[in-house]
Design an enzyme around this catalytic site. Structure first.
Site, PDB file in Angstrom:
ATOM      1  N   GLU A  16       2.363  -1.003   6.993  1.00  0.00           N
ATOM      2  CA  GLU A  16       3.754  -0.561   7.016  1.00  0.00           C
ATOM      3  C   GLU A  16       4.274  -0.530   8.451  1.00  0.00           C
ATOM      4  O   GLU A  16       5.463  -0.590   8.687  1.00  0.00           O
ATOM      5  CB  GLU A  16       3.904   0.864   6.434  1.00  0.00           C
ATOM      6  CG  GLU A  16       3.323   1.095   5.073  1.00  0.00           C
ATOM      7  CD  GLU A  16       1.851   1.472   5.118  1.00  0.00           C
ATOM      8  OE1 GLU A  16       1.552   2.674   4.982  1.00  0.00           O
ATOM      9  OE2 GLU A  16       1.003   0.582   5.278  1.00  0.00           O
ATOM     10  N   ARG A  75     -10.964   6.561   4.815  1.00  0.00           N
ATOM     11  CA  ARG A  75     -10.793   7.558   3.750  1.00  0.00           C
ATOM     12  C   ARG A  75     -11.233   7.044   2.389  1.00  0.00           C
ATOM     13  O   ARG A  75     -11.508   7.836   1.494  1.00  0.00           O
ATOM     14  CB  ARG A  75      -9.346   8.070   3.739  1.00  0.00           C
ATOM     15  CG  ARG A  75      -9.028   8.892   5.003  1.00  0.00           C
ATOM     16  CD  ARG A  75      -7.597   9.386   5.045  1.00  0.00           C
ATOM     17  NE  ARG A  75      -6.609   8.326   4.933  1.00  0.00           N
ATOM     18  CZ  ARG A  75      -6.118   7.635   5.952  1.00  0.00           C
ATOM     19  NH1 ARG A  75      -6.512   7.877   7.184  1.00  0.00           N
ATOM     20  NH2 ARG A  75      -5.215   6.699   5.756  1.00  0.00           N
TER      21      ARG A  75
END
Length: 170
Positions: free
Chosen positions: A95, A58
């Site tokens: 994460e 992205r």
């Protein structure tokens, strides 16, 4: 127009407990997309940028647009085995696990002024890994630039000493 109105929350993606910030509605609206590009461009310091480094995948959307507007080159940082030439790699923590990123070993020249761009700054692990890659090649990170910053995850803490800017902060 608030570009944040074009960011969609996806619960429990890519795994349970994670709220994913989906930018595809923003990308799909020509006016919101153009507004986001303009905001990101205005965040860039008034300094000559040699290359923009975009993080897969992205970070490529706006990274290439920023490079064009800055009259700079664009360098992709990719996941393993996606780049065809000699490369260096850096492992980093997500994460929700670990991963590896790679850059061509000849992509950045010593002393190049580099704008790092990605869609989201979360915990900072991805951006810190890319900063390490850029610096291994002799580049100087002028700014870490993001469409979205998830401030509550303290990603800036892993980018100490780097100028960080984001179009949207949550």
């Amino acid at each position: 127009m608030q570009i944040s109105d074009y960011i969609r929350d996806i619960q429990d993606f890519p795994k349970e407990g994670i709220t994913f910030k989906d930018i595809t509605p923003l990308l799909g609206d020509a006016n919101a997309f153009a507004k986001a590009e303009e905001i990101l461009y205005t965040l860039v310091p008034e300094i000559n940028i040699d290359v923009v480094v975009g993080i897969e995948a992205r970070g490529f959307f706006f990274g290439t647009l920023l490079a064009k507007r800055l009259n700079a080159g664009f360098i992709p940082v990719r996941k393993p085995n996606k780049l065809p030439s000699e490369k260096i790699s850096q492992e980093y923590a997500l994460e929700y696990g670990t991963d590896i990123l790679e850059i061509h070993s000849d992509a950045i020249k010593s002393g190049d002024k580099v704008l790092l761009h990605d869609d989201v700054l979360a915990t900072g692990g991805t951006a810190a890994a890319v900063v390490a890659l850029i610096e291994k090649l002799g580049g100087e990170v002028v700014q870490c630039n993001f469409l979205i910053e998830l401030d509550f995850l303290n990603g800036r803490d892993k980018l100490v000493g780097k100028h960080v800017a984001a179009a949207i902060t949550y």
